[in-house]
Design a protein around this motif. Structure first.
Motif, PDB file in Angstrom:
ATOM      1  N   HIS A 186       0.907  -1.147  -0.035  1.00 48.49           N
ATOM      2  CA  HIS A 186       0.000   0.059   0.017  1.00 48.49           C
ATOM      3  C   HIS A 186       0.672   1.290  -0.015  1.00 48.49           C
ATOM      4  CE1 HIS A 186      -3.038  -3.145   1.497  1.00 48.49           C
ATOM      5  NE2 HIS A 186      -3.782  -2.411   0.958  1.00 48.49           N
ATOM      6  N   LYS A 187       2.286   1.169  -0.122  1.00 50.67           N
ATOM      7  CA  LYS A 187       3.202   2.140  -0.014  1.00 50.67           C
ATOM      8  C   LYS A 187       2.941   3.310   1.096  1.00 50.67           C
ATOM      9  CE  LYS A 187       3.757   1.929  -4.979  1.00 50.67           C
ATOM     10  NZ  LYS A 187       3.611   2.563  -6.536  1.00 50.67           N
ATOM     11  N   LEU A 188       2.771   2.541   2.333  1.00 46.51           N
ATOM     12  CA  LEU A 188       2.593   3.437   3.378  1.00 46.51           C
ATOM     13  C   LEU A 188       3.792   3.931   3.990  1.00 46.51           C
ATOM     14  CD1 LEU A 188      -0.348   1.575   5.260  1.00 46.51           C
ATOM     15  CD2 LEU A 188      -0.570   3.268   3.578  1.00 46.51           C
ATOM     16  N   THR A 189       3.797   5.192   4.467  1.00 52.29           N
ATOM     17  CA  THR A 189       5.123   5.779   5.426  1.00 52.29           C
ATOM     18  C   THR A 189       5.032   5.124   6.756  1.00 52.29           C
ATOM     19  OG1 THR A 189       3.988   7.712   5.882  1.00 52.29           O
ATOM     20  CG2 THR A 189       5.018   7.555   3.967  1.00 52.29           C
ATOM     21  N   ASP A 190       5.828   5.251   7.379  1.00 48.83           N
ATOM     22  CA  ASP A 190       6.097   4.931   8.856  1.00 48.83           C
ATOM     23  C   ASP A 190       5.014   5.399   9.810  1.00 48.83           C
ATOM     24  OD1 ASP A 190       8.103   3.204   8.372  1.00 48.83           O
ATOM     25  OD2 ASP A 190       9.657   4.354   9.474  1.00 48.83           O
ATOM     26  N   ASP A 191       4.646   6.862   9.551  1.00 49.54           N
ATOM     27  CA  ASP A 191       3.730   7.668  10.083  1.00 49.54           C
ATOM     28  C   ASP A 191       2.393   7.079   9.740  1.00 49.54           C
ATOM     29  OD1 ASP A 191       5.756   8.994  11.555  1.00 49.54           O
ATOM     30  OD2 ASP A 191       5.532  10.735  10.043  1.00 49.54           O
ATOM     31  N   GLU A 192       2.219   6.514   8.648  1.00 47.55           N
ATOM     32  CA  GLU A 192       0.979   6.122   8.204  1.00 47.55           C
ATOM     33  C   GLU A 192       0.590   4.804   8.726  1.00 47.55           C
ATOM     34  OE1 GLU A 192       0.122   8.230   4.004  1.00 47.55           O
ATOM     35  OE2 GLU A 192       1.307   6.275   3.875  1.00 47.55           O
ATOM     36  N   ILE A 193       1.951   3.865   8.928  1.00 48.27           N
ATOM     37  CA  ILE A 193       1.624   2.655   9.439  1.00 48.27           C
ATOM     38  C   ILE A 193       1.076   2.648  10.759  1.00 48.27           C
ATOM     39  CG2 ILE A 193       2.763   0.263  10.186  1.00 48.27           C
ATOM     40  CD1 ILE A 193       4.424   0.896   7.772  1.00 48.27           C
ATOM     41  N   LYS A 194       1.652   3.549  11.532  1.00 47.53           N
ATOM     42  CA  LYS A 194       1.230   4.019  12.849  1.00 47.53           C
ATOM     43  C   LYS A 194      -0.320   4.332  13.070  1.00 47.53           C
ATOM     44  CE  LYS A 194       5.889   5.637  14.094  1.00 47.53           C
ATOM     45  NZ  LYS A 194       6.708   6.718  14.556  1.00 47.53           N
ATOM     46  N   LYS A 195      -0.731   4.863  12.093  1.00 46.94           N
ATOM     47  CA  LYS A 195      -2.414   5.213  12.004  1.00 46.94           C
ATOM     48  C   LYS A 195      -2.973   4.274  11.091  1.00 46.94           C
ATOM     49  CE  LYS A 195      -1.801   9.112  14.292  1.00 46.94           C
ATOM     50  NZ  LYS A 195      -2.331   9.219  15.791  1.00 46.94           N
ATOM     51  N   ARG A 196      -2.479   2.845  10.952  1.00 44.08           N
ATOM     52  CA  ARG A 196      -3.236   1.965   9.854  1.00 44.08           C
ATOM     53  C   ARG A 196      -4.372   1.824  10.130  1.00 44.08           C
ATOM     54  NH1 ARG A 196      -0.410   0.422  14.197  1.00 44.08           N
ATOM     55  NH2 ARG A 196      -1.146  -1.268  15.457  1.00 44.08           N
ATOM     56  N   HIS A 197      -5.157   1.827  11.111  1.00 41.78           N
ATOM     57  CA  HIS A 197      -6.665   1.339  10.997  1.00 41.78           C
ATOM     58  C   HIS A 197      -7.241   2.687  10.420  1.00 41.78           C
ATOM     59  CE1 HIS A 197      -5.354  -1.654  13.996  1.00 41.78           C
ATOM     60  NE2 HIS A 197      -6.500  -2.318  13.252  1.00 41.78           N
ATOM     61  N   GLU A 198      -6.779   3.913  10.576  1.00 38.39           N
ATOM     62  CA  GLU A 198      -7.504   4.913  10.053  1.00 38.39           C
ATOM     63  C   GLU A 198      -7.227   4.890   8.371  1.00 38.39           C
ATOM     64  OE1 GLU A 198      -5.828   8.610  11.424  1.00 38.39           O
ATOM     65  OE2 GLU A 198      -6.535   8.201  13.616  1.00 38.39           O
ATOM     66  N   ARG A 199      -6.313   4.237   7.950  1.00 35.70           N
ATOM     67  CA  ARG A 199      -5.924   4.331   6.319  1.00 35.70           C
ATOM     68  C   ARG A 199      -6.461   2.995   5.916  1.00 35.70           C
ATOM     69  NH1 ARG A 199      -1.822   6.269   2.975  1.00 35.70           N
ATOM     70  NH2 ARG A 199      -2.532   5.361   0.726  1.00 35.70           N
ATOM     71  N   LEU A 200      -6.252   1.784   6.561  1.00 36.05           N
ATOM     72  CA  LEU A 200      -6.633   0.546   5.887  1.00 36.05           C
ATOM     73  C   LEU A 200      -8.135   0.148   6.478  1.00 36.05           C
ATOM     74  CD1 LEU A 200      -3.108  -1.391   6.030  1.00 36.05           C
ATOM     75  CD2 LEU A 200      -4.124   0.066   4.161  1.00 36.05           C
ATOM     76  N   GLY A 201      -8.643   0.454   7.535  1.00 40.00           N
ATOM     77  CA  GLY A 201      -9.709  -0.289   8.359  1.00 40.00           C
ATOM     78  C   GLY A 201      -9.097  -1.258   9.094  1.00 40.00           C
ATOM     79  N   TYR A 202      -9.370  -2.501   8.564  1.00 35.91           N
ATOM     80  CA  TYR A 202      -8.836  -3.592   9.585  1.00 35.91           C
ATOM     81  C   TYR A 202      -7.028  -3.623   9.132  1.00 35.91           C
ATOM     82  CZ  TYR A 202     -13.268  -5.172  10.619  1.00 35.91           C
ATOM     83  OH  TYR A 202     -14.484  -5.417  11.004  1.00 35.91           O
ATOM     84  N   ASP A 203      -6.437  -3.632  10.024  1.00 37.76           N
ATOM     85  CA  ASP A 203      -4.957  -4.083   9.616  1.00 37.76           C
ATOM     86  C   ASP A 203      -4.640  -5.520   9.047  1.00 37.76           C
ATOM     87  OD1 ASP A 203      -4.609  -5.340  11.812  1.00 37.76           O
ATOM     88  OD2 ASP A 203      -2.889  -4.254  12.499  1.00 37.76           O
ATOM     89  N   PRO A 204      -3.272  -5.572   8.566  1.00 36.89           N
ATOM     90  CA  PRO A 204      -2.964  -6.875   8.330  1.00 36.89           C
ATOM     91  C   PRO A 204      -3.024  -7.963   9.291  1.00 36.89           C
ATOM     92  CG  PRO A 204      -1.318  -5.324   7.353  1.00 36.89           C
ATOM     93  CD  PRO A 204      -2.416  -4.653   8.234  1.00 36.89           C
ATOM     94  N   LEU A 205      -2.810  -7.542  10.558  1.00 38.31           N
ATOM     95  CA  LEU A 205      -2.867  -8.658  11.496  1.00 38.31           C
ATOM     96  C   LEU A 205      -4.329  -9.126  11.677  1.00 38.31           C
ATOM     97  CD1 LEU A 205      -1.637 -10.400  13.593  1.00 38.31           C
ATOM     98  CD2 LEU A 205      -1.904  -8.274  15.324  1.00 38.31           C
ATOM     99  N   ASP A 206      -5.327  -8.239  11.718  1.00 41.97           N
ATOM    100  CA  ASP A 206      -6.665  -8.564  11.735  1.00 41.97           C
ATOM    101  C   ASP A 206      -7.465  -9.453  10.641  1.00 41.97           C
ATOM    102  OD1 ASP A 206      -7.198  -6.896  14.064  1.00 41.97           O
ATOM    103  OD2 ASP A 206      -7.375  -5.057  12.659  1.00 41.97           O
ATOM    104  N   LYS A 207      -6.753  -8.916   9.319  1.00 47.63           N
ATOM    105  CA  LYS A 207      -7.214  -9.632   8.209  1.00 47.63           C
ATOM    106  C   LYS A 207      -6.416 -11.137   8.413  1.00 47.63           C
ATOM    107  CE  LYS A 207      -7.602  -5.721   4.979  1.00 47.63           C
ATOM    108  NZ  LYS A 207      -7.129  -5.077   3.960  1.00 47.63           N
ATOM    109  N   LEU A 208      -5.296 -11.227   8.506  1.00 46.60           N
ATOM    110  CA  LEU A 208      -4.733 -12.635   8.575  1.00 46.60           C
ATOM    111  C   LEU A 208      -5.390 -13.553   9.879  1.00 46.60           C
ATOM    112  CD1 LEU A 208      -0.915 -11.975   8.299  1.00 46.60           C
ATOM    113  CD2 LEU A 208      -2.293 -13.045   6.606  1.00 46.60           C
ATOM    114  N   ILE A 209      -5.848 -12.970  10.927  1.00 44.56           N
ATOM    115  CA  ILE A 209      -6.454 -13.775  11.907  1.00 44.56           C
ATOM    116  C   ILE A 209      -7.898 -14.025  11.610  1.00 44.56           C
ATOM    117  CG2 ILE A 209      -7.287 -13.689  14.444  1.00 44.56           C
ATOM    118  CD1 ILE A 209      -4.751 -12.270  15.288  1.00 44.56           C
TER     119      ILE A 209
END
Length: 271
Positions: free
Chosen positions: A53-76
């Motif tokens: 998703h080409k996210l910056t480190d700051d965007e990863i820290k706000k991952r739920h705001e950007r992606l909704g469910y984050d990768p961990l949520d989706k994998l589980i």
């Protein structure tokens, strides 16, 4: 019996045949060296999903705001779906390899727990690379913060959410702040907490001997949540002061009224 012994003898000759074929190669030809494979680093959640998703480190820290469910949520979520699909095998008495229903259930649940534990550890490593994981070793019996069960969305994973931090805590005003996640206790990852097991988890944390090492991941709006917490605390303090002053004024009025009543009674008393 003899026929079997012959078959073993014949099998033992096969290396000789292979050596005779290898002798046809030129003796002066150097043997080809096998290429040395350099160890490859296993791709992390950050490499697989966040880079996609080409996210910056700051965007990863706000991952739920950007992606909704984050990768961990989706994998589980996908692991839960896979476990539910395997439940169909539990209904039959035995599978092809002869495992009973109970054995299959225990095997599949263990595979699920192992996979989720691995995902959680990868998640901690990914967040640690961003500098938003911290550990603290508590030495006092009173930890000085409140926790509760929270969930990311309707289908996301449940986790231990820090609701409030107290001024007497070892980690107030930092590094611990509201919305942070408690992810591990003494190095053991907290596996899918639920409301049913939450009280047992609380008791276990309180009863753990000190020193107690806890691991946290920064919440996505921790600074704002901390400011709101302190504002509420200040307002409660002001309310307490106001209530105290009102009660003091009321007590003073009552004392003055009693004194006036006593003086009037003395005036009416005949000499």
């Amino acid at each position: 019996m003899f026929g079997r012994s012959k078959s073993r003898t014949g099998a033992s000759r096969s290396p000789m045949k292979s050596s005779s074929r290898s002798s046809s190669r030129d003796e002066n030809t150097a043997p080809t060296a096998r290429p040395q494979l350099s160890p490859q680093k296993r791709a992390s959640l950050k490499d697989i999903y966040y880079e996609e998703h080409k996210l910056t480190d700051d965007e990863i820290k706000k991952r739920h705001e950007r992606l909704g469910y984050d990768p961990l949520d989706k994998l589980i979520q996908s692991e839960r779906i896979a476990l539910n699909e395997k439940k169909s095998a539990w209904t039959s008495k035995r599978d092809r390899v002869g495992k009973t229903q109970k054995q299959l259930e225990e095997m599949h649940k263990k595979e699920y727990r192992d996979r989720v534990r691995t995902l959680l550890r990868e998640h901690i490593e990914t967040m640690a690379e961003l500098g938003i994981v911290f550990h603290h070793t508590f030495r006092k019996d009173r930890l000085g913060f409140q926790i509760l069960i929270a969930r990311y969305g309707e289908e996301g994973r449940e986790y231990i959410h820090v609701e409030e931090t107290m001024p007497h805590s070892e980690v107030w005003p930092g590094p611990l702040k509201p919305t942070d996640e408690l992810i591990a206790v003494n190095g053991k990852v907290i596996m899918e907490p639920s409301q049913d097991r939450f009280k047992d988890l609380q008791k276990a944390i309180l009863r753990c001997p000190r020193p107690l090492k806890l691991t946290f991941i920064h919440g996505e709006r921790r600074d704002e949540a901390f400011a709101e917490q302190e504002e509420r605390r200040a307002m409660r303090g002001e309310d307490k002061v106001v209530r105290t002053s009102v009660l003091d004024a009321r007590a003073a009025c009552l004392a003055a009224a009693r004194a006036a009543a006593a003086a009037a009674a003395n005036c009416e008393t005949p000499a």
